[in-house]
Design an enzyme around this catalytic site. Sequence first.
Site, short mmCIF file in Angstrom:
data_model
loop_
_atom_site.label_atom_id
_atom_site.label_comp_id
_atom_site.label_asym_id
_atom_site.label_seq_id
_atom_site.Cartn_x
_atom_site.Cartn_y
_atom_site.Cartn_z
N CYS A 101 -9.97 4.15 1.97
CA CYS A 101 -10.17 5.24 2.93
C CYS A 101 -9.93 6.61 2.30
O CYS A 101 -10.19 7.63 2.93
CB CYS A 101 -9.26 5.05 4.13
N ARG B 207 -7.02 -4.14 -6.98
CA ARG B 207 -5.57 -4.14 -6.91
C ARG B 207 -5.07 -5.08 -7.99
O ARG B 207 -5.30 -6.27 -7.94
CB ARG B 207 -5.13 -4.61 -5.52
N GLU C 95 -2.72 -7.40 -9.79
CA GLU C 95 -1.59 -8.22 -9.38
C GLU C 95 -1.00 -8.82 -10.64
O GLU C 95 -1.73 -9.40 -11.44
CB GLU C 95 -2.04 -9.36 -8.46
N ARG D 49 -6.20 -14.14 -3.39
CA ARG D 49 -5.40 -13.10 -4.02
C ARG D 49 -6.07 -12.80 -5.35
O ARG D 49 -6.06 -13.63 -6.27
CB ARG D 49 -3.97 -13.60 -4.24
N GLU E 63 -13.54 -1.21 5.59
CA GLU E 63 -12.52 -0.20 5.85
C GLU E 63 -12.98 0.67 7.01
O GLU E 63 -14.08 1.24 6.98
CB GLU E 63 -12.28 0.64 4.59
N ASP F 159 0.30 -5.56 10.53
CA ASP F 159 -0.38 -6.51 9.65
C ASP F 159 -0.90 -7.67 10.49
O ASP F 159 -0.23 -8.11 11.42
CB ASP F 159 0.61 -7.09 8.63
N ASN G 194 -5.08 -5.22 8.32
CA ASN G 194 -4.02 -4.39 8.90
C ASN G 194 -4.65 -3.23 9.66
O ASN G 194 -5.85 -2.99 9.59
CB ASN G 194 -3.07 -3.89 7.81
N CYS H 107 -6.44 4.05 9.94
CA CYS H 107 -7.43 3.21 9.27
C CYS H 107 -7.08 1.75 9.49
O CYS H 107 -5.97 1.40 9.88
CB CYS H 107 -7.51 3.52 7.78
N ARG I 108 -10.43 -12.94 2.75
CA ARG I 108 -9.28 -13.59 3.39
C ARG I 108 -9.60 -14.11 4.79
O ARG I 108 -9.05 -15.13 5.21
CB ARG I 108 -8.10 -12.61 3.40
N1 SER Z 1 -6.51 1.42 3.50
C1 SER Z 1 -5.57 0.54 4.09
C2 SER Z 1 -4.77 -0.21 3.06
O1 SER Z 1 -4.98 -0.05 1.87
C3 SER Z 1 -6.26 -0.42 5.00
O2 SER Z 1 -7.23 -1.15 4.33
O3 SER Z 1 -3.91 -0.96 3.40
ZN ZN Z 2 -7.07 2.87 4.76
#
Ligand code: SER
Ligand code: ZN
Length: 534
Positions: A307, A337, A339, A348, A356, A422, A444, A470, A477
């Site tokens: 976002c 991300r 990990e 994961r 989003e 969440d 979330n 957001c 998932r």
């Molecule tokens: N931008 C938020 C997050 O990274 C929702 O996707 O958790």
């Molecule tokens: Zn976001």
Amino acid sequence: MRFKGIVIIEFNRELPKEVIERLAEIIEELNNKVLVKGVRNVEEASKIINYKAIENKLQLEIEAGRQVRIHNAALRVKNHLARTLGPKYRLGIRNILLVNARIELEGEYKVSLKLPFVKNLEFKNGLTIVYLDTISESELKKPYIDRLLKLLREKEVRAKWGGKAEHWELIKESKIKLTPPPYTEDPNKVLEEIGFIKRFAIGQWFYTPAFTYFINMAKHFLLEEVVKPLGFVEAIFPKMYPLEVGLKTGHLKGTINAMVFASLPISYDISVYEELIDYMYVTDSIPPEELQKYVKPPSYFLCFAQCEPFYQFFSREVLEDKNLPIKMYDHSGPSFRWEAGGLHGVERVIEFHRVEIVWLGKPQQVIEIRNKLLEGYEYLMDKVFDLEWRWAWVTPWYYEQAGIVEKEEERKLDINRPGTIDFEAWLPYRGPREERKNWLEIGNISIHGTKFTEPFKIKHNKGETLWTACSGFGTERWVISFLAQHGFDPENWPEKPRKYLEEHPFPEPVRGVTYPKTAKGRELLEKIIGFYKK
Ligand code: SER
Ligand code: ZN
């Protein structure tokens, strides 16, 4: 957190006798009026505990709590004296200095000595004492001191509460639906075995048309049944962000350990790369250490929260009532991300996909939209995918309102304020629903308050407060949770997905002499594809 230090006020001439005689009274006025102004807890205000007049200087030893910080106290004192003594005694203030200032924090912390103003550190009786350099008037007015104090305070709060288990408070859950669970396989393993997905690199997968079908099915229901009916409109956000954006969102400060960065080449002139190219020709290898010499330092990070571009878009824009609220969604590309461990199937990963959903408006609008979205999500989880789900409030309350730390037992959960919920789904293949580790976060929804409208300077034409919010829908998932709870056979699926299958032809799976890899996988593929090709 306490501050101590000496404020030196330098006048244009020696202090007149009358002023020196009145000093006690002046100090009392400063302590009782000026320094406590606007402070709820007097303990937290500043106080002059000692004073001395030497020639043209007034030395004030000040102690302060969190609410009137010593640098603000110094400026308040100066303004007050200039106003009250200036005209009467023809006294001008030439300079103010904060000397021997120190900040005491409860607990022991690492504080970088490279930070502006930080001179030294000392640990004593469970306290960290941060000694500061002499600070001039112009420096007192700069935001560095404020930011330094904010940093130190956050270190203190984090250490005090951060050691505790992460915050998690159940707010809503579905009925128990899967007793006994009709399916207990790990769909990640099945998907790989039947070749719907194939490993690409660490934490990255290739999704064949067959798996993409599931991804699109999950998104279809979210978008058609929840997001679009609420008036959200699709946009395409960039997926590589300049570092400044991450500085403003706070991600670089909070989650730098999980972010993936991108670098630009050092030159567009290919001849610059000749040695490296020759090396690749002959050795058929590209050592990353060599490559590093040909790229600039990283100046981007890859899509992380997805976002970020929305806030950047509205940065420094002014909006009026008729423009609000603004509602968009983006599903134009992956998020990254990193990990360190615990990678598992498509559940994961390092590269993942998400819808989003972002909105901006006045607080009441933002809350209302969030609440409508929650209803939509509940419908999606219950009526469309028929999941066993639960929601939890995961915002540590001690971070919610800087400065005002409520006691845990005095606090009632109010979800209509900034914070995050969440969404989780049970994965029967992992084990009993009673254990926390057997649930998967699938999405979330957050109300940010002014967390982004402030740093990005998103303004309302009449100065009203604007909030953002957001919600992330973790596509892989949702698919995994659906398959983990209902399995691959549509006979056992709820009505809507079954109908989707009837209306949307399932693609041919990828088959080859060596694909899927194992005989067992090839056999299972035919069985599963048989379900969809009826
Ligand atoms: N931008 C938020 C997050 O990274 C929702 O996707 O958790
Ligand atoms: Zn976001």
